[in-house]
Each structure stands twice: as C-alpha cells, then as structure tokens.
Design a protein around this motif. Structure first.
Motif, PDB file in Angstrom:
ATOM      1  N   TRP A 118     -93.251 -49.211  10.467  1.00  0.00           N
ATOM      2  CA  TRP A 118     -93.796 -48.574   9.488  1.00  0.00           C
ATOM      3  C   TRP A 118     -93.548 -47.080  10.978  1.00  0.00           C
ATOM      4  CZ3 TRP A 118     -97.291 -43.877   9.701  1.00  0.00           C
ATOM      5  CH2 TRP A 118     -97.140 -43.365   9.229  1.00  0.00           C
ATOM      6  N   VAL A 119     -94.500 -47.202  11.775  1.00  0.00           N
ATOM      7  CA  VAL A 119     -94.446 -45.924  13.222  1.00  0.00           C
ATOM      8  C   VAL A 119     -93.079 -45.915  13.656  1.00  0.00           C
ATOM      9  CG1 VAL A 119     -95.624 -45.833  15.114  1.00  0.00           C
ATOM     10  CG2 VAL A 119     -96.908 -46.280  13.215  1.00  0.00           C
ATOM     11  N   SER A 120     -92.454 -47.352  14.353  1.00  0.00           N
ATOM     12  CA  SER A 120     -91.641 -47.501  15.103  1.00  0.00           C
ATOM     13  C   SER A 120     -90.289 -47.018  13.772  1.00  0.00           C
ATOM     14  CB  SER A 120     -90.997 -48.582  15.403  1.00  0.00           C
ATOM     15  OG  SER A 120     -90.708 -50.003  14.669  1.00  0.00           O
ATOM     16  N   LYS A 121     -90.392 -46.493  12.519  1.00  0.00           N
ATOM     17  CA  LYS A 121     -89.146 -46.418  11.698  1.00  0.00           C
ATOM     18  C   LYS A 121     -89.258 -44.954  11.847  1.00  0.00           C
ATOM     19  CE  LYS A 121     -90.114 -45.670   7.098  1.00  0.00           C
ATOM     20  NZ  LYS A 121     -90.039 -44.852   6.062  1.00  0.00           N
ATOM     21  N   GLU A 122     -90.872 -44.516  11.944  1.00  0.00           N
ATOM     22  CA  GLU A 122     -91.171 -42.900  11.717  1.00  0.00           C
ATOM     23  C   GLU A 122     -90.723 -42.141  12.499  1.00  0.00           C
ATOM     24  OE1 GLU A 122     -91.834 -40.804   8.760  1.00  0.00           O
ATOM     25  OE2 GLU A 122     -91.529 -42.456   7.910  1.00  0.00           O
ATOM     26  N   LEU A 123     -90.589 -42.923  13.721  1.00  0.00           N
ATOM     27  CA  LEU A 123     -90.345 -42.586  15.747  1.00  0.00           C
ATOM     28  C   LEU A 123     -89.334 -42.414  15.505  1.00  0.00           C
ATOM     29  CD1 LEU A 123     -91.932 -42.020  18.325  1.00  0.00           C
ATOM     30  CD2 LEU A 123     -91.956 -44.496  18.985  1.00  0.00           C
ATOM     31  N   ILE A 124     -88.419 -43.087  14.872  1.00  0.00           N
ATOM     32  CA  ILE A 124     -86.907 -42.948  15.326  1.00  0.00           C
ATOM     33  C   ILE A 124     -86.032 -42.131  14.415  1.00  0.00           C
ATOM     34  CG2 ILE A 124     -85.112 -44.821  14.979  1.00  0.00           C
ATOM     35  CD1 ILE A 124     -86.111 -47.041  14.985  1.00  0.00           C
ATOM     36  N   ASN A 125     -87.018 -41.843  13.421  1.00  0.00           N
ATOM     37  CA  ASN A 125     -86.489 -40.477  12.688  1.00  0.00           C
ATOM     38  C   ASN A 125     -86.598 -39.692  13.178  1.00  0.00           C
ATOM     39  OD1 ASN A 125     -84.972 -41.867  10.634  1.00  0.00           O
ATOM     40  ND2 ASN A 125     -86.939 -42.176   9.355  1.00  0.00           N
ATOM     41  N   GLU A 126     -87.861 -39.342  13.610  1.00  0.00           N
ATOM     42  CA  GLU A 126     -88.781 -38.063  14.426  1.00  0.00           C
ATOM     43  C   GLU A 126     -87.899 -37.603  15.714  1.00  0.00           C
ATOM     44  OE1 GLU A 126     -90.189 -36.436  12.677  1.00  0.00           O
ATOM     45  OE2 GLU A 126     -90.692 -34.518  14.378  1.00  0.00           O
ATOM     46  N   VAL A 127     -87.261 -38.245  16.593  1.00  0.00           N
ATOM     47  CA  VAL A 127     -86.698 -38.034  17.834  1.00  0.00           C
ATOM     48  C   VAL A 127     -84.867 -38.083  17.399  1.00  0.00           C
ATOM     49  CG1 VAL A 127     -85.505 -39.512  19.624  1.00  0.00           C
ATOM     50  CG2 VAL A 127     -87.578 -40.561  19.091  1.00  0.00           C
ATOM     51  N   THR A 128     -84.561 -39.446  16.574  1.00  0.00           N
ATOM     52  CA  THR A 128     -83.414 -37.956  16.021  1.00  0.00           C
ATOM     53  C   THR A 128     -83.666 -36.801  15.627  1.00  0.00           C
ATOM     54  OG1 THR A 128     -83.204 -40.574  15.127  1.00  0.00           O
ATOM     55  CG2 THR A 128     -81.349 -38.775  14.229  1.00  0.00           C
ATOM     56  N   ARG A 129     -83.946 -36.547  14.675  1.00  0.00           N
ATOM     57  CA  ARG A 129     -84.706 -35.222  14.593  1.00  0.00           C
ATOM     58  C   ARG A 129     -84.599 -34.038  15.078  1.00  0.00           C
ATOM     59  NH1 ARG A 129     -88.412 -32.247  13.514  1.00  0.00           N
ATOM     60  NH2 ARG A 129     -90.180 -32.966  14.337  1.00  0.00           N
ATOM     61  N   PHE A 130     -85.659 -34.532  16.642  1.00  0.00           N
ATOM     62  CA  PHE A 130     -85.912 -33.457  17.241  1.00  0.00           C
ATOM     63  C   PHE A 130     -84.690 -33.734  18.646  1.00  0.00           C
ATOM     64  CE2 PHE A 130     -87.849 -33.656  21.951  1.00  0.00           C
ATOM     65  CZ  PHE A 130     -88.815 -32.238  22.074  1.00  0.00           C
ATOM     66  N   ILE A 131     -83.340 -34.980  18.490  1.00  0.00           N
ATOM     67  CA  ILE A 131     -82.585 -34.268  19.373  1.00  0.00           C
ATOM     68  C   ILE A 131     -81.862 -33.234  18.406  1.00  0.00           C
ATOM     69  CG2 ILE A 131     -80.298 -35.677  20.055  1.00  0.00           C
ATOM     70  CD1 ILE A 131     -82.482 -37.718  21.310  1.00  0.00           C
ATOM     71  N   GLN A 132     -81.525 -34.141  17.312  1.00  0.00           N
ATOM     72  CA  GLN A 132     -80.193 -32.793  16.532  1.00  0.00           C
ATOM     73  C   GLN A 132     -80.946 -31.424  16.292  1.00  0.00           C
ATOM     74  OE1 GLN A 132     -79.381 -35.694  13.385  1.00  0.00           O
ATOM     75  NE2 GLN A 132     -78.038 -36.868  14.479  1.00  0.00           N
ATOM     76  N   SER A 133     -81.837 -30.664  16.418  1.00  0.00           N
ATOM     77  CA  SER A 133     -82.461 -29.754  16.159  1.00  0.00           C
ATOM     78  C   SER A 133     -82.898 -29.108  17.295  1.00  0.00           C
ATOM     79  CB  SER A 133     -83.651 -30.198  14.723  1.00  0.00           C
ATOM     80  OG  SER A 133     -84.566 -30.347  15.336  1.00  0.00           O
ATOM     81  N   SER A 134     -82.912 -28.165  17.254  1.00  0.00           N
ATOM     82  CA  SER A 134     -83.541 -27.062  18.488  1.00  0.00           C
ATOM     83  C   SER A 134     -84.683 -26.648  18.251  1.00  0.00           C
ATOM     84  CB  SER A 134     -82.135 -25.974  18.377  1.00  0.00           C
ATOM     85  OG  SER A 134     -82.114 -25.086  17.006  1.00  0.00           O
ATOM     86  N   THR A 135     -85.582 -27.069  17.308  1.00  0.00           N
ATOM     87  CA  THR A 135     -87.229 -26.802  16.978  1.00  0.00           C
ATOM     88  C   THR A 135     -87.694 -27.310  18.342  1.00  0.00           C
ATOM     89  OG1 THR A 135     -88.941 -27.521  15.759  1.00  0.00           O
ATOM     90  CG2 THR A 135     -86.981 -29.069  15.220  1.00  0.00           C
ATOM     91  N   LYS A 136     -88.629 -27.072  19.130  1.00  0.00           N
ATOM     92  CA  LYS A 136     -89.702 -27.525  19.957  1.00  0.00           C
ATOM     93  C   LYS A 136     -90.646 -28.002  19.350  1.00  0.00           C
ATOM     94  CE  LYS A 136     -86.921 -26.312  23.412  1.00  0.00           C
ATOM     95  NZ  LYS A 136     -85.919 -26.623  23.001  1.00  0.00           N
ATOM     96  N   GLU A 137     -90.620 -28.374  17.845  1.00  0.00           N
ATOM     97  CA  GLU A 137     -91.610 -29.042  17.349  1.00  0.00           C
ATOM     98  C   GLU A 137     -92.345 -30.446  17.328  1.00  0.00           C
ATOM     99  OE1 GLU A 137     -94.990 -28.153  15.424  1.00  0.00           O
ATOM    100  OE2 GLU A 137     -94.124 -26.600  15.550  1.00  0.00           O
TER     101      GLU A 137
END
Ligand SMILES: Nc1ncnc2c1ncn2[C@@H]1O[C@H](COP(=O)(O)OP(=O)(O)OP(=O)(O)O)[C@@H](O)[C@H]1O
Length: 606
Positions: free
Chosen positions: A40-59
């Motif tokens: 579960w943690v790795s699924k969320e982590l991969i999704n979060e990393v993808t979101r972080f790379i693809q968007s310009s947000t610094k969150e």
C-alpha cells in the motif's frame, strides 16, 4: 495419527515456553501484515512521486511522510525478524537441554537387554538432533500462520481489482505443493533406511579417532582399512541422498517453467486490465507485486507443508522412542525389599536363558543353592555361560524359564534398586572412568564420594593404596587423558581400583567376574585370599580361569555349554577325575619346575 504427536509436541513447547509461543505468534501476525502495508505504501509513494514530477506544485509533505513510512516499515520488519531469531535461539537452547535430558534419562533406564538390539541403536541415532529439530515443526506451524495472513492480504488486494487474478496466482503453485510433499515423504523414508549405514560409518570414524583403538590401528596398520570402510558407508548414503536431490531439482525445473508460464499469463491480464480499466502507475506496479507476492507466499506455504510432513514423522519417531516396548523384553518391576540379612541363601531353580537375538539356550536347566556366607567359584571354558549366569542373578536379564530366589523371594519381585544395592558385581570389562582415583573407587557407592577415610581403607584392603600414595596427587590424581592431562594406570592397578570399588559398596553378595585376569598369579592369589577374608560374612562368587584360585572356594561349580556339569569342593572334584580335574591338570603343566617359587606361592599341588 502423526497429528496426535504434533499436538503433543505443541503442548510440550507451550509448557516449556509459554512466552516464546505467545511472542512468536504475535510477531508472526505482525510480520504477516507487513507485505500488505508495504504494498500500500509503495503504491501511494509511486503515485505521489508521479504527481510530484508531473505537476509544478512544491507540495511534498505527503511524499516525505510516505518515504518515512516506507523507511519505518523496513526498519520494523528487520527488527521483528531479528527479535524472532533471538527468541528462537533461546527457546532452542532450552529445548535442547530438556530433550537431551529426556533421551539421557531414557537411555540410562531402559533394560540392559535393549543395548543388544541394533534396531534400538538405529532408533536412538534417528532421534538425535536436539532442540532445533523439535522446535522446527512448531516453527513451521507459526510460519504457516504468518504466510496465511500475508496470502490473505494479497488476495484481498487482488480481489478488489479482479477475483480471477487470485485464482490464476494460486493455480500455478499447486504442482509445487504436490512435488514438495512427495519428496518430503521420500526424504524421510530414505533417512529411515540410511540410519544403520550412518551408524556403521560413525563406528568406523570412532575407531579412527578414539584413544583406546589408536594403538591397534597403528600397530596392525588398520587406518586405510577402516577409512575405506567409512568412505564406503559414507558414500553409499551420500550417493542416495544426491540421487534423490537430483530428482527433486529436476522436477522443480519443470515446475518453475510451468509457474513462469502462468506468471506470463497473469502479466498479460494485468496489462489488459490496465488498458481497459482506468489505472494509475502506482496501482499497476502494486498489482504486479501482489501477484508475485501471492505466488511466492503460496509456494512458501507448500514448502512449509512438505517440511511439516517430514518433521511430523520425526516427532512421531521421537515419541515412539519413549513409548518403545519390545514384547521380547518385558522385565517385571518388583517392589519387594531385599532381605535385610540373607538367612536361607540364593536358589537357582531350573533356570534357562536365551538372548533375545540368539538362537540357542546359553543357560540350560541350571539348579543349585548357595548358602549364606558361602564362597563359590565358577569355572568353565570360554562361552560356557558364567557371565550370563551372573547377569541373570543381577536381574539384568530375566531367565527365559525357571526362577532365581533369594531367601525364597523371587528376584523378579524384588525392587531393582534394592537388588543392585545388595549384590555387587565387578565385571571383567569394568569401566575405567576418566575421574580422580578417589572418585573411581567411590563409584561403588557414590553417596560416600567424600568419605576419604573409608575409600583409603578399602584401597588398603585391595592392595591399591600402595601405588595410589605414589601418584602425584595421591587419591586426587586424575586418571585418563580424555578430559585432562592425567595419569595412566597399568591393567593390574586398574583391577585393584575396581576391587576397591566392589569393597566400597559393602553389599551382602559380592561377585567378581574375572576382574583379576590382568594381575600376575601371585597378586591374584593374594587378592583372592584377602577377598575371602573381606567377604567373611557375605556370599561371594568369583569367576576365574585360574584354577588354583578356585581351590579357595567352599564349593566349585563347573560349567560347560550352558549346563552345570560338576559341583563340589576342590578335593571332591579332583577325586572325580573328570572335567574339573582335566582343567586343573592342564593348567598345572604351565607352571614348570623352573617357576617353582611361583608354583608354591599360588598353591599348585596336583
Ligand atoms: N549380549 C549377548 N547377546 C547374544 N549372545 C551373547 C551375549 N552375551 C553373550 N552371548 C553368548 O552367550 C554365550 C555365553 O557367554 P558368557 O559371556 O556367559 O560366557 P562366559 O562363560 O562368561 O565366557 P568367558 O569365560 O569367555 O567370559 C556365548 O556363546 C556368547 O556368545
């Protein structure tokens, strides 16, 4: 049936280590949940990393939190693993001590006759393995619980996506389960078959390593002979083990190809699912991991089942060793006391005896009576049954027919400890203990181990005191070289120590079964005359091949091929001019006129 023994083992482990079992189960449940949490943690982590790379947000707070979570999970999982390993080792040591103690209790209390049975030795060899082997099936059950929880969590994860993924992952492992179980059974059968061969290999190895055999091995040049025998037995077992291993590995290659094929099918299905259903990259990776994890866990469960099967057979074999009862060896447990003073004597009434594995009667229809305080000599050729007769009198081997009575009480009814306390035997192959001289004498009555005055007294009587005093540390001198750098005694000196041991026991009946054979004739005669005096108020029986010594007895029993052929005083038997006369005359010839002094000293008169 095997489960009955497994349940017994579980109860035993629970009894010995409640805390271990409780902690082990708890930690297994915790460990069982780790794969799901990690997934579960790795699924969320991969999704979060993808979101972080693809968007310009610094969150990046959530990203950091998930990274910390993953880090914590791996630390926790390794900590739990190490704690479990430590707890297992601790429990293993506790069981090791306990199990070995149980085996030692059993081996030191079974009837002596068991030691004549090769099957008993094979069984003993099979169950040796200590606490680790005993703990192993319990560990397997707990590991199965842990794997079951992991499997359940993977299945839950996959069912949410598509239930068919669960079926596909599990089907692939069924053949593995089958093969593991089949080979587990074969391995155990092989182990049963191999134990006599392993015991033979151990014996040859022992001969090549033991101090007692070291001299002969060198003198007769036997090293390569025994090494070859050891190698032959060793290679026989190794060859069979490797052949089975080869077959199992061969079957597993085929099976792994089968599993890989299924895995490919699953991968295709997941890709297809990813295309049709709306799925993000995290979920995609998690499904692949879950399928792989479910397969691995199921394979692990199969292996644990096969292992448990093998272990269950070991546990059954272990408990059966303790339940072992050979109907050919049934010794009645008497509980009557030994007469406090023997008043009527010892009676052999038509006693016959046959060894369990022997095909002929070693004692046949033996009848005689020994009066209180009487001194009896038993003579006869090698193998005529003299030692066997003594073993029967000691209750070590119950007669096949007939009875042995002491003051009219059958020895079968007398408590075994009482019997051994009141009848002392020093056998020809008495044990030379690697202990101090004092302890070697005190063996006769271990409760008196600190009574040095009495130990010294019996040593004086047996003639041992003279050489003990000259030893570097007197009575505290260590004998033997196995455990420390001790002293070696000569064969004759050892026999004097053994004689002291018999006198130290102070029982009503004393039997010497040729323990004086290593003494020179003069020393032997000296001991026998002392022995007669020392046993004045006792029944004394001595077996000796030295015919002159038998003259000192009140009565002589002559044995031949398991029967009593003559009985009487020296004079009576000489007058009879038969068996005893011939044996006596034959030995008398050995004492030539050149050794007249010796001849006189030992009292030869023909
Ligand atoms: N444990 C045993 N199992 C089977 N047969 C045995 C066993 N011990 C002895 N025997 C056999 O019993 C017979 C009598 O042996 P026993 O030791 O009683 O003779 P013995 O008269 O004391 O001989 P020795 O004078 O050589 O000491 C022998 O044929 C021997 O092979």
């Amino acid at each position: 049936m095997d489960n009955k023994y497994l349940a017994k083992a579980l109860r035993y482990v629970w009894q010995k280590g409640k805390w271990w079992l409780f902690l082990s189960v708890t930690l297994s449940v915790v460990t069982g949940c780790f794969p799901f949490l990690t997934l579960w943690v790795s699924k969320e982590l991969i999704n979060e990393v993808t979101r972080f790379i693809q968007s310009s947000t610094k969150e990046y707070a959530l990203l950091l939190l998930l990274l910390v979570g993953q880090f914590m999970l791996s630390i926790l999982s390794s900590a739990v693993k190490n704690i479990r390993e430590y707890l297992d080792k601790k429990m293993e040591c506790t069981l090791d001590f306990d199990v070995q103690q149980m085996i030692l209790d059993k081996t030191s209390s079974v009837p002596v006759m068991y030691f004549d049975l090769p099957d008993y030795h094979d069984h003993l060899q099979r169950i040796s393995g200590g606490g680790a082997r005993f703990l192993s099936p319990v560990r397997s059950v707990i590991d199965m619980l842990q794997a079951g929880i992991s499997l359940f969590s993977y299945a839950l994860f996959l069912i949410v996506i598509d239930w068919r993924l669960v079926i596909l992952s599990l089907v692939a492992t069924i053949p593995i389960f089958y093969i593991q179980a089949k080979f587990g059974q074969r391995r155990y059968r092989l182990h049963l078959k191999q134990s006599p061969v392993a015991r033979a290999a151990d014996y040859y190895k022992y001969l090549l390593q033991d101090r007692k055999s070291a001299k002969e091995i060198r003198l007769f040049g036997l090293a390569s002979f025994f090494r070859e025998r050891w190698a032959e037995k060793f290679m026989q077992n190794t060859g069979e083990t490797l052949r089975l291993e080869k077959k199992q590995q061969g079957s597993e290659v085929g099976l792994e190809a089968f599993s890989a094929f299924f895995y490919m099918g699953i991968a295709v299905s997941v890709i297809w699912l990813a295309r049709t259903a709306k799925m993000n990259i995290g979920e995609f990776v998690a499904i692949i991991q879950a399928v792989q994890g479910a397969q691995e866990t199921f394979t692990r469960i199969s292996m644990l089942f096969a292992k448990l099967y093998e272990e269950k057979l070991f546990i059954k074999d272990f408990y059966q060793f303790f339940e072992r009862e050979d109907e050919r060896i049934l010794i009645a447990a008497g509980n009557e006391p030994f007469p406090s003073t023997i008043r009527q004597g010892i009676t052999f009434n038509q006693v016959s005896f046959r060894y369990v594995q022997g095909d002929k009667e070693v004692l046949s229809d033996i009848s005689f009576h020994i009066h209180p305080h009487e001194k009896i000599a038993i003579v006869g050729q090698n193998g005529s049954g003299k030692t066997t007769l003594v073993k029967c009198l000691m209750g070590l081997y119950p007669p096949t027919s007939g009875q042995i009575k002491i003051d009219g009480r059958s020895i079968a009814d007398i408590d075994e400890n009482e019997l051994h306390k009141n009848i002392t035997v020093i056998f020809q192959d008495f044990i030379r203990y690697d202990l101090s001289v004092r302890e070697n004498i005190a063996i006769g009555n271990i409760a008196g181990i600190d009574d040095l005055d009495r130990i010294r007294k019996v040593a004086e009587l047996s003639g041992a005191d003279a050489f003990i005093r000259k030893l570097p540390e007197g009575y505290e001198t260590y004998l033997g070289r196995l455990l420390a750098d001790g002293e070696d005694l000569s064969g004759g000196q050892w026999q004097k120590v053994a004689l002291s041991r018999a006198l130290f026991r102070d029982s009503q009946v004393v039997i010497l079964d040729e323990p004086t054979a290593a003494l020179d004739p003069i020393a032997e005669m000296d001991i026998f005359s002392k022995f007669k005096l020392l046993t004045e108020n006792k029944i004394a029986i001595f077996i000796s091949h030295r015919m002159a010594a038998s003259r000192m007895a009140d009565r002589i029993i002559v044995m031949k091929e398991g029967k009593i052929v003559e009985m009487g005083t020296h004079e009576e038997l000489m007058a009879l001019g038969q068996e005893y006369y011939q044996m006596y005359q034959m030995q008398a010839q050995w004492f030539s006129s050149e050794r007249e002094g010796e001849r006189e000293a030992v009292g030869w008169t023909s």
